[in-house]
Scaffold this motif. Structure first.
Motif, PDB file in Angstrom:
ATOM      1  N   ALA A  83       0.843  -1.203   0.061  1.00 31.96           N
ATOM      2  CA  ALA A  83       0.111  -0.029  -0.073  1.00 31.96           C
ATOM      3  C   ALA A  83       0.936   1.249  -0.056  1.00 31.96           C
ATOM      4  N   ASP A  84       1.848   1.203   0.827  1.00 30.87           N
ATOM      5  CA  ASP A  84       2.715   2.437   0.970  1.00 30.87           C
ATOM      6  C   ASP A  84       3.436   2.817  -0.458  1.00 30.87           C
ATOM      7  N   GLN A  85       3.708   1.866  -1.297  1.00 26.41           N
ATOM      8  CA  GLN A  85       4.354   1.921  -2.644  1.00 26.41           C
ATOM      9  C   GLN A  85       3.434   2.351  -3.672  1.00 26.41           C
ATOM     10  N   GLY A  86       2.005   2.400  -3.371  1.00 28.78           N
ATOM     11  CA  GLY A  86       1.102   2.758  -4.348  1.00 28.78           C
ATOM     12  C   GLY A  86       0.535   1.747  -5.176  1.00 28.78           C
ATOM     13  N   ARG A  87       0.855   0.340  -4.959  1.00 28.32           N
ATOM     14  CA  ARG A  87       0.315  -0.713  -5.730  1.00 28.32           C
ATOM     15  C   ARG A  87      -0.997  -1.335  -5.364  1.00 28.32           C
ATOM     16  N   LEU A  88      -1.771  -0.634  -4.733  1.00 37.19           N
ATOM     17  CA  LEU A  88      -2.954  -0.918  -4.272  1.00 37.19           C
ATOM     18  C   LEU A  88      -3.956   0.125  -4.805  1.00 37.19           C
ATOM     19  N   VAL A  89      -4.477   0.091  -6.034  1.00 29.35           N
ATOM     20  CA  VAL A  89      -4.923   1.342  -6.721  1.00 29.35           C
ATOM     21  C   VAL A  89      -6.344   1.136  -6.757  1.00 29.35           C
ATOM     22  N   GLY A  90      -7.132   2.195  -6.467  1.00 29.56           N
ATOM     23  CA  GLY A  90      -8.664   2.227  -6.698  1.00 29.56           C
ATOM     24  C   GLY A  90      -9.479   0.858  -6.422  1.00 29.56           C
ATOM     25  N   GLN A  91      -8.991   0.445  -5.348  1.00 35.82           N
ATOM     26  CA  GLN A  91      -9.747  -0.827  -4.767  1.00 35.82           C
ATOM     27  C   GLN A  91     -10.991  -0.252  -4.262  1.00 35.82           C
ATOM     28  N   THR A  92     -12.072  -1.001  -4.332  1.00 38.83           N
ATOM     29  CA  THR A  92     -13.438  -0.844  -3.698  1.00 38.83           C
ATOM     30  C   THR A  92     -13.991  -2.043  -2.934  1.00 38.83           C
TER      31      THR A  92
END
Length: 365
Positions: free
Chosen positions: A344-353
């Protein structure tokens, strides 16, 4: 537990697996007739027509490489072993191959040797709990591949595979590559619906369910060779619009690297919908619908929609996880996304809902 069909909301329509039209200049009445008795193969232009109760393997051994099957049942007492360039084509659901005794696989492509260009389409494989694997692609060696190709280039299309004792379709060997599997439905596999131990291939609009809780079974397994197998690892593969549902353990077990998943789903699983054990994979627009499902014997809070073991080089973009709570019951799954904090810190979890998760959408470990 029996599947509760009234609760399943599938994205696939009832006609998604309708039999494809068969061309090649053979009259429709020839393909759909029960065939002559006794069952004898007939030459129809470039095709060899094997009627119900005829021997597919005998036709192959007699030199046939373009085989048409008709309307009815084919009793399989030993694996069908295609030669290079062999095409086996049925009349959709009307063509049913049934295993009538114990065997390793109903169709064995390669058997650990060099075979390429095999195509199997438009038929039903009923393993009947007798065959360990519906189709076993085990190709090693590139000798005499067409035009010096480095890959086996096989095609598997529009099939239904029922109740294999172990796996619906297995992909292994060192040269089972550049193969395309499309519109295949595996039902109630004993271990894996699709067992992918080979690289560089494609799966499109495929689906799988499992029937046995082992702690490790899955609708789709993508990873290294299991004990006793000769696979070289499920890596650099492509999965598009595929679905694992009503799985007694995992929906997807991803234990390989450099795989791409686009618009794929896990629905109603006892354990994690997506168990992403290895890093360096990409997931775009994928969905987890109701992990830790009570309908499959799970207790609440036991499993996650997406469980990511390693995630420093894995991306989840536009993915969704939710707990449907069928029947108005309380929460079932634990987290929508259970991921390493660094992911998550590296921005690899994007736009999850997601919604209806018991203790929050995302857990950062």
């Amino acid at each position: 537990m029996d599947e509760r069909w009234y609760q399943r909301r599938s994205v696939l329509g009832g006609t998604a697996f309708a039999a494809a039209g068969i061309t090649a200049g053979v009259a429709a009445e020839t393909l759909l007739s029960p065939g002559p008795s006794p069952a004898e193969a007939e030459q129809k232009g470039p095709w060899t027509y094997v009627p119900p109760n005829g021997s597919i393997q005998k036709a192959i051994e007699d030199g046939a490489t373009a085989i048409l099957l008709g309307n009815g049942d084919y009793r399989i007492t030993e694996p069908v072993v295609p030669v290079r360039g062999c095409t086996i084509r049925g009349a959709g659901q009307r063509t049913r191959l049934r295993a009538t005794r114990s065997m390793d696989a109903m169709i064995a492509i390669g058997e650990g040797r060099s075979v390429d260009g095999v195509s199997v389409s438009d038929l039903v494989l009923d393993c009947a709990g007798q065959a360990g694997i519906g189709i076993d692609l085990d190709i090693t060696g590139t000798g005499r591949f067409y035009k010096g190709e480095p890959d086996a280039v096989c095609r598997i299309d529009n099939l239904a595979v029922y109740t294999p004792e172990l796996d619906g379709i297995a992909y292994r060997g060192s040269d089972t590559q550049a193969c395309v599997t499309s519109r295949v439905r595996v039902r109630q596999a004993g271990r894996y619906g699709f067992r992918v131990e080979a690289p560089d291939s494609w799966w499109i609009a495929c689906e799988a369910t499992t029937r046995r809780q082992t702690g490790a079974s899955a609708g789709f397994y993508v990873g290294p060779a299991i004990a006793g197998s000769d696979g070289i690892g499920g890596a650099n593969n492509f999965f598009q619009a595929c679905k694992a549902w009503y799985c007694r353990d995992y929906g997807w077990h991803v234990k390989g690297t450099r795989n791409k998943f686009v618009g794929c789903e896990a629905q109603d699983t006892r354990s994690h919908g997506w168990f992403i054990e290895y890093d360096q994979n990409v997931f775009t627009g994928c969905v987890a619908d109701t992990a830790s499902s009570r309908d499959l014997g799970a207790n609440a809070n036991e499993a996650d929609g997406f469980f990511v073991g390693q995630g420093d080089q894995t991306s989840l973009v536009g993915c969704q996880s939710f707990d449907r709570r069928p029947g108005g019951r309380g929460p079932q799954q634990r987290f929508g996304f259970n991921v390493p904090a660094t992911m998550a810190d590296q921005g690899r979890l994007v736009g999850q809902t997601g919604w209806d998760n018991a203790t929050g959408l995302v857990n950062r470990r």
